[in-house]
Design a protein around this motif. Structure first.
Motif, PDB file in Angstrom:
ATOM      1  N   ASP A 372       4.912 -12.081  -3.908  1.00  0.00           N
ATOM      2  CA  ASP A 372       3.454 -12.083  -4.021  1.00  0.00           C
ATOM      3  C   ASP A 372       2.897 -11.414  -5.277  1.00  0.00           C
ATOM      4  O   ASP A 372       1.691 -11.217  -5.395  1.00  0.00           O
ATOM      5  CB  ASP A 372       2.838 -11.391  -2.795  1.00  0.00           C
ATOM      6  CG  ASP A 372       3.274 -12.064  -1.498  1.00  0.00           C
ATOM      7  OD1 ASP A 372       3.395 -13.303  -1.507  1.00  0.00           O
ATOM      8  OD2 ASP A 372       3.498 -11.350  -0.510  1.00  0.00           O
ATOM      9  N   GLU A 373       3.737 -10.999  -6.205  1.00  0.00           N
ATOM     10  CA  GLU A 373       3.226 -10.353  -7.405  1.00  0.00           C
ATOM     11  C   GLU A 373       4.226 -10.490  -8.546  1.00  0.00           C
ATOM     12  O   GLU A 373       5.371 -10.892  -8.337  1.00  0.00           O
ATOM     13  CB  GLU A 373       2.928  -8.871  -7.149  1.00  0.00           C
ATOM     14  CG  GLU A 373       4.157  -8.051  -6.781  1.00  0.00           C
ATOM     15  CD  GLU A 373       3.820  -6.574  -6.618  1.00  0.00           C
ATOM     16  OE1 GLU A 373       3.218  -6.000  -7.547  1.00  0.00           O
ATOM     17  OE2 GLU A 373       4.195  -5.994  -5.576  1.00  0.00           O
ATOM     18  N   THR A 374       3.784 -10.169  -9.736  1.00  0.00           N
ATOM     19  CA  THR A 374       4.654 -10.201 -10.905  1.00  0.00           C
ATOM     20  C   THR A 374       4.838  -8.771 -11.409  1.00  0.00           C
ATOM     21  O   THR A 374       3.850  -8.088 -11.738  1.00  0.00           O
ATOM     22  CB  THR A 374       4.054 -11.071 -12.025  1.00  0.00           C
ATOM     23  OG1 THR A 374       3.879 -12.401 -11.518  1.00  0.00           O
ATOM     24  CG2 THR A 374       4.963 -11.105 -13.238  1.00  0.00           C
ATOM     25  N   LEU A 375       6.075  -8.306 -11.440  1.00  0.00           N
ATOM     26  CA  LEU A 375       6.364  -6.938 -11.861  1.00  0.00           C
ATOM     27  C   LEU A 375       6.544  -6.876 -13.370  1.00  0.00           C
ATOM     28  O   LEU A 375       7.143  -7.771 -13.987  1.00  0.00           O
ATOM     29  CB  LEU A 375       7.651  -6.436 -11.195  1.00  0.00           C
ATOM     30  CG  LEU A 375       7.667  -6.349  -9.669  1.00  0.00           C
ATOM     31  CD1 LEU A 375       9.039  -5.901  -9.192  1.00  0.00           C
ATOM     32  CD2 LEU A 375       6.602  -5.363  -9.178  1.00  0.00           C
ATOM     33  N   THR A 376       6.029  -5.800 -13.958  1.00  0.00           N
ATOM     34  CA  THR A 376       6.317  -5.493 -15.365  1.00  0.00           C
ATOM     35  C   THR A 376       6.724  -4.028 -15.430  1.00  0.00           C
ATOM     36  O   THR A 376       6.211  -3.195 -14.657  1.00  0.00           O
ATOM     37  CB  THR A 376       5.078  -5.713 -16.253  1.00  0.00           C
ATOM     38  OG1 THR A 376       4.024  -4.849 -15.813  1.00  0.00           O
ATOM     39  CG2 THR A 376       4.621  -7.163 -16.202  1.00  0.00           C
ATOM     40  N   PRO A 377       7.671  -3.665 -16.298  1.00  0.00           N
ATOM     41  CA  PRO A 377       8.152  -2.277 -16.365  1.00  0.00           C
ATOM     42  C   PRO A 377       7.017  -1.268 -16.555  1.00  0.00           C
ATOM     43  O   PRO A 377       7.045  -0.182 -15.972  1.00  0.00           O
ATOM     44  CB  PRO A 377       9.085  -2.298 -17.576  1.00  0.00           C
ATOM     45  CG  PRO A 377       9.528  -3.710 -17.694  1.00  0.00           C
ATOM     46  CD  PRO A 377       8.369  -4.543 -17.253  1.00  0.00           C
ATOM     47  N   GLU A 378       5.992  -1.648 -17.350  1.00  0.00           N
ATOM     48  CA  GLU A 378       4.931  -0.696 -17.670  1.00  0.00           C
ATOM     49  C   GLU A 378       4.107  -0.307 -16.441  1.00  0.00           C
ATOM     50  O   GLU A 378       3.587   0.806 -16.336  1.00  0.00           O
ATOM     51  CB  GLU A 378       3.980  -1.298 -18.728  1.00  0.00           C
ATOM     52  CG  GLU A 378       4.638  -1.661 -20.053  1.00  0.00           C
ATOM     53  CD  GLU A 378       5.408  -2.972 -19.972  1.00  0.00           C
ATOM     54  OE1 GLU A 378       5.104  -3.803 -19.072  1.00  0.00           O
ATOM     55  OE2 GLU A 378       6.358  -3.147 -20.765  1.00  0.00           O
ATOM     56  N   ARG A 379       3.963  -1.262 -15.484  1.00  0.00           N
ATOM     57  CA  ARG A 379       3.091  -1.030 -14.327  1.00  0.00           C
ATOM     58  C   ARG A 379       3.859  -0.490 -13.115  1.00  0.00           C
ATOM     59  O   ARG A 379       3.250  -0.152 -12.101  1.00  0.00           O
ATOM     60  CB  ARG A 379       2.387  -2.336 -13.944  1.00  0.00           C
ATOM     61  CG  ARG A 379       1.373  -2.786 -15.007  1.00  0.00           C
ATOM     62  CD  ARG A 379       0.908  -4.227 -14.741  1.00  0.00           C
ATOM     63  NE  ARG A 379       0.420  -4.386 -13.370  1.00  0.00           N
ATOM     64  CZ  ARG A 379       0.249  -5.570 -12.785  1.00  0.00           C
ATOM     65  NH1 ARG A 379       0.542  -6.681 -13.454  1.00  0.00           N
ATOM     66  NH2 ARG A 379      -0.201  -5.647 -11.569  1.00  0.00           N
ATOM     67  N   MET A 380       5.165  -0.399 -13.179  1.00  0.00           N
ATOM     68  CA  MET A 380       5.951   0.020 -12.013  1.00  0.00           C
ATOM     69  C   MET A 380       5.907   1.540 -11.837  1.00  0.00           C
ATOM     70  O   MET A 380       6.141   2.284 -12.781  1.00  0.00           O
ATOM     71  CB  MET A 380       7.409  -0.439 -12.141  1.00  0.00           C
ATOM     72  CG  MET A 380       7.572  -1.943 -12.075  1.00  0.00           C
ATOM     73  SD  MET A 380       9.308  -2.462 -12.201  1.00  0.00           S
ATOM     74  CE  MET A 380       9.930  -1.944 -10.592  1.00  0.00           C
ATOM     75  N   THR A 381       5.584   1.966 -10.621  1.00  0.00           N
ATOM     76  CA  THR A 381       5.610   3.401 -10.288  1.00  0.00           C
ATOM     77  C   THR A 381       6.792   3.751  -9.398  1.00  0.00           C
ATOM     78  O   THR A 381       7.085   4.919  -9.161  1.00  0.00           O
ATOM     79  CB  THR A 381       4.313   3.801  -9.561  1.00  0.00           C
ATOM     80  OG1 THR A 381       4.168   2.987  -8.389  1.00  0.00           O
ATOM     81  CG2 THR A 381       3.118   3.615 -10.474  1.00  0.00           C
ATOM     82  N   GLU A 382       7.446   2.717  -8.891  1.00  0.00           N
ATOM     83  CA  GLU A 382       8.664   2.902  -8.098  1.00  0.00           C
ATOM     84  C   GLU A 382       9.486   1.634  -8.171  1.00  0.00           C
ATOM     85  O   GLU A 382       8.994   0.578  -8.583  1.00  0.00           O
ATOM     86  CB  GLU A 382       8.335   3.236  -6.641  1.00  0.00           C
ATOM     87  CG  GLU A 382       7.568   2.154  -5.916  1.00  0.00           C
ATOM     88  CD  GLU A 382       7.241   2.535  -4.478  1.00  0.00           C
ATOM     89  OE1 GLU A 382       7.562   3.665  -4.075  1.00  0.00           O
ATOM     90  OE2 GLU A 382       6.670   1.686  -3.779  1.00  0.00           O
ATOM     91  N   ALA A 383      10.745   1.737  -7.791  1.00  0.00           N
ATOM     92  CA  ALA A 383      11.634   0.578  -7.851  1.00  0.00           C
ATOM     93  C   ALA A 383      11.252  -0.439  -6.788  1.00  0.00           C
ATOM     94  O   ALA A 383      10.752  -0.080  -5.711  1.00  0.00           O
ATOM     95  CB  ALA A 383      13.079   1.022  -7.663  1.00  0.00           C
ATOM     96  N   TYR A 384      11.497  -1.709  -7.076  1.00  0.00           N
ATOM     97  CA  TYR A 384      11.359  -2.760  -6.063  1.00  0.00           C
ATOM     98  C   TYR A 384      12.761  -3.161  -5.626  1.00  0.00           C
ATOM     99  O   TYR A 384      13.546  -3.712  -6.396  1.00  0.00           O
ATOM    100  CB  TYR A 384      10.626  -3.984  -6.627  1.00  0.00           C
ATOM    101  CG  TYR A 384      10.601  -5.124  -5.624  1.00  0.00           C
ATOM    102  CD1 TYR A 384       9.813  -5.037  -4.482  1.00  0.00           C
ATOM    103  CD2 TYR A 384      11.402  -6.255  -5.792  1.00  0.00           C
ATOM    104  CE1 TYR A 384       9.810  -6.047  -3.536  1.00  0.00           C
ATOM    105  CE2 TYR A 384      11.395  -7.282  -4.848  1.00  0.00           C
ATOM    106  CZ  TYR A 384      10.606  -7.167  -3.721  1.00  0.00           C
ATOM    107  OH  TYR A 384      10.604  -8.165  -2.784  1.00  0.00           O
TER     108      TYR A 384
END
Length: 830
Positions: A372-384
């Motif tokens: 349901d979303e697109t991850l980018t390293p800059e916006r990650m606050t925790e691992a997926y």
């Protein structure tokens, strides 16, 4: 504790002495195999020979004794044995402290503790008593060792072990608690040593799978065992180490994230750490990190998280899927004993790696996109770490996680650099101990022939008795030439006997089987006896043994099965883990100064009172909070039963027929008697709710005292009074056996309760004549009806609607439905 006024109480000292002597002389509880008769094997974990029975023992053994006596009264052929866990460090250390020999110390303690247990009136078959330090016991353990060695299930290797300097011995991983020795509570340090190991890992899958079949075990214990075994399914992959011929093999449960690997993490003690840093500028710093980390890990407390640390070792691994060069870090969060001791770090998809990356400023690469979303390293606050679609993953991009796991592993298998793999957290059991007081390991070291087992004709290898043990605790076996000098059983040349002894958990891993035939001399186990009695139907002991003893006993059962000695796969059908005894908010211990000595209590109140209190104060699986008032209350209750019997002795000793029609008090007492029999039977049988069972007996005694008081008119019929008293004594017999037996004979019976059938309850007699039903209107209680217990459902509905209190809330309204819950309530919906 206040002194007891015994002037108005029964003579518990004389009574208990009398019955204990009678049971001993007549061997009342001695049993043998009786094919065709239903058997019941009840066992409590045997005590360590520390010198004194404490209140935890009293509670444990009383619980077991109630069940054993109850099953015997139900007609079972009950095996209830007792013995002694007699080898080990505490006895040896105590002997050093008291300047005596461990054998002398141990056997004196056994004699004292046996007397304590007999003073409690426990129904043991003492003819089956065994002590694990006796050569007649451990000779068979040595035979098992040799047979397992010959089958490849025991081996020797050099390894880094947990060393306790205070105890001067190695500890198994399971024996290191919060980084400290399980016995002396001192810090443990790493040491490289040669030792013997049982291949428990060969049974990892069976041990794990059969947890599902142990339906009579607490789920908490099974969860602990499953977690300790720690099964993981994934892939084992070989990463070439750049500019060398070495391979770094890793295990991962997430091969779908392989393209996101940014660096490699390996355990500090991994052999490649020393090899790849040797002679480099990184060698000193890495060596210091390894030493510091190893000590910190061993001192790590259960559940404690170490700050994540690592050090670059100056080498790179090559990702076989995309050719990326990945720096190799020695990291304190990687376990050598799990998988291969090396893992790939996928920063975006593993929280531990994510935190490590932020600490060391390592770039993050996203290779799994959630639905349901697109991850980018800059916006990650925790691992997926969930499933998703592969991204930036070469030929596997666009695949779903589960599909990609299979495809990525298949490629490794096809190209020869990996395979699918199942791994376990469980490690092989190191059993070598460097102390004197234990079972000698029956192996011989020959310079010509190598390691050889002792010839079976030369078993047992016994401990030499003419030794003195240094205050340091160092074993005299290592320097006693008369012990270690021997000849090779193969070539006859000079050889050296193994001087290590076995971990004492080996002795306790099969004692339950030896109880079935303790005097059998033709082998370790008599097959017919073992097949008749095993498995143990009910095992009782502390939850602290969930991993150590209970896991080892399960393992040993399986290897003895495979050696042909046993026909079972699991040792204990049902397990009860009783709670601790607490006083002033803490577990009883000498250091807390809150110990209550059972011997003092027995002298003051008698064994039956101590037994009754330990059963009544709390359900067995919960901690028991010590209460002086509770002990006194148990004593007073037995006094009340005794006084009623004495006051009505003439009536109770007579023979009486019950008339067809009973008076109202007679009906009430007759009904209460059978209701109590039913409740106590339910509470004991399988549930072990002794506290509520005792409470029900107390209620019956109160009813008896009230309805049958001398001044009461009319009194219940004599036959009904006698029936109630006899029921009370039968129901109390497993709990307070001396008192119950004495009162049983006092009222004119010439049989013994230990051989008297458990009372049967009459279902018709237990039925209430009248019951109280709650009447609800739209969920709110509006009235209560007193009705005959056999009133029909239609009559109940009519009575509810006719009730004045109910009518106030139903008048002029539509009755949508009326629900009758049998014997409980009538619910009207308007």
């Amino acid at each position: 504790m206040a002194s007891v006024d015994t002037a108005h109480h029964y003579d518990f000292i004389a009574i208990e002495r009398k019955w204990q002597q009678k049971w001993s002389e007549e061997k009342t509880f001695k049993v043998g195999e009786e094919p065709g008769k239903k058997k019941y094997y009840l066992l409590e974990m045997f005590p360590y020979t520390s010198g004194r029975i404490h209140m935890g023992h009293v509670r444990n053994y009383t619980i077991g004794d109630v069940v054993a006596r109850y099953k015997r009264m139900q007609g079972y052929n009950v095996l209830h044995p007792m013995g002694w866990d007699a080898f080990g460090l505490p006895a040896e250390n105590a002997a050093i402290k008291n300047n005596t020999h461990p054998a002398k110390w141990t056997y004196e303690n056994i004699d004292y503790m046996r007397g304590q247990l007999q003073q409690m009136g426990l129904s043991y078959d003492w003819d089956r008593e065994l002590a694990t330090c006796n050569a007649d016991y451990y000779r068979w353990e040595q035979q098992f060792f040799i047979e397992l060695y010959e089958k490849g299930l025991i081996y020797q290797k050099v390894t880094v072990v947990n060393w306790c300097e205070t105890c001067q011995t190695v500890l198994a991983r399971e024996q290191v608690i919060d980084g400290c020795c399980w016995r002396c509570d001192q810090g443990v340090t790493p040491r490289e040593m040669n030792g013997w190991f049982f291949k428990i890992t060969d049974y990892a899958e069976e041990l794990l799978a059969e947890c599902d079949n142990l339906t009579g075990w607490p789920e908490k214990v099974l969860t602990m065992q499953r977690n300790w075994i720690g099964k993981s399914t994934g892939a084992q992959l070989d990463f070439p180490v750049a500019d060398t011929d070495d391979l770094l093999t890793i295990f991962t449960t997430r091969p779908d994230t392989i393209h996101g690997a940014t660096f490699m993490s390996i355990a500090p003690e991994h052999p490649l750490v020393a090899k790849l840093t040797k002679g480099t500028t990184r060698e000193g710093a890495v060596r210091d990190f390894v030493k510091r980390t190893t000590i910190a890990k061993q001192r790590q407390k259960a559940g404690e998280e170490l700050d994540k640390e690592g050090i670059f070792i100056g080498a790179y691994a090559v990702n076989p899927y995309n050719g990326d060069r990945l720096p190799i870090y020695a990291a304190n969060f990687v376990l050598m004993e799990y998988g291969t001791g090396a893992v790939m770090a996928v920063l975006a998809h593993d929280q531990r790696d994510f935190e490590f990356a932020h600490k060391y400023e390592i770039p993050i690469k996203v290779v799994i996109q959630p639905p349901d979303e697109t991850l980018t390293p800059e916006r990650m606050t925790e691992a997926y770490d969930g499933p998703g679609t592969l991204h930036n993953s070469g030929e596997f991009s666009g695949m779903a996680s589960e599909e990609a796991k299979k495809a990525i592993t298949a490629k490794a298998d096809q190209e020869g650099f990996g395979r699918s793999q199942v791994t376990y957290r469980l490690r092989d059991w190191g059993v070598s101990r460097q102390r004197y007081w234990g079972t000698p390991i029956p192996m011989i070291h020959c310079q010509v022939c190598g390691v050889q087992p002792v010839a079976r004709a030369d078993l047992p290898v016994t401990l030499p008795s003419d030794v003195s043990i240094e205050s340091s605790g160092k074993s005299p076996l290592h320097t006693l030439a008369s012990y270690y000098k021997t000849t090779c059983p193969k070539c006859g040349g000079e050889a050296r006997r193994e001087t290590d002894t076995m971990d004492t958990f080996v002795e306790s891993s099969w004692y339950f089987a030896r109880y079935t035939c303790p005097d059998y001399s033709a082998g370790p186990l008599k097959k017919e006896a073992a097949d008749y009695w095993l498995p143990v139907d009910q095992y009782i002991g502390g939850v602290e043994h969930a991993i150590l003893h209970l896991l080892y006993a399960r393992f040993f059962t399986k290897i003895l099965r495979d050696l042909g000695y046993l026909s079972i796969s699991e040792p204990f059908s049902n397990l009860l883990t009783q709670g601790m005894v607490i006083k002033d908010g803490f577990k009883m211990s000498k250091s807390k100064g809150n110990v209550v000595d059972p011997a003092d209590l027995i002298d003051q109140y008698g064994a039956d009172t101590v037994r009754l209190f330990s059963l009544f104060a709390a359900p067995p699986e919960r901690d028991l909070e010590w209460s002086d008032k509770g002990v006194d209350g148990a004593f007073r209750f037995l006094g009340r039963v005794h006084r009623f019997i004495i006051a009505n002795l003439e009536l109770l000793q007579g023979r009486h027929s019950r008339p067809e029609k009973l008076s109202r008090p007679g009906q009430d007492l007759h009904r209460k008697t059978h209701q109590t029999i039913a409740k106590v039977s339910r509470d004991i049988d399988g549930k072990f709710h002794f506290n509520t069972a005792i409470s029900a007996i107390m209620e019956l005694n109160n009813s008896l005292s009230g309805l049958a008081a001398a001044e009461q008119e009319p009194r219940p019929e004599a036959a009904v009074i006698k029936e109630a008293v006899e029921a009370i004594l039968k129901l109390l017999a497993p709990m307070v056996p001396h008192f119950a037996e004495e009162m049983w004979q006092l009222i004119g019976n010439d049989t013994e309760l230990s051989s008297t059938p458990w009372p049967a309850f009459d279902e018709e007699a237990a039925k209430e004549d009248e019951i109280t039903l709650v009447v609800q209107v739209n969920g709110k209680v509006r009235s209560r009806l007193q009705v005959a217990s056999d009133t029909s459902e239609e009559e109940l509905k009519a009575m509810a609607l006719a009730d004045d209190k109910v009518g106030k809330f139903t008048e002029g309204k539509d009755i949508r439905k009326i629900i009758v819950v049998k014997n409980k309530l009538i619910s009207i919906v308007v």
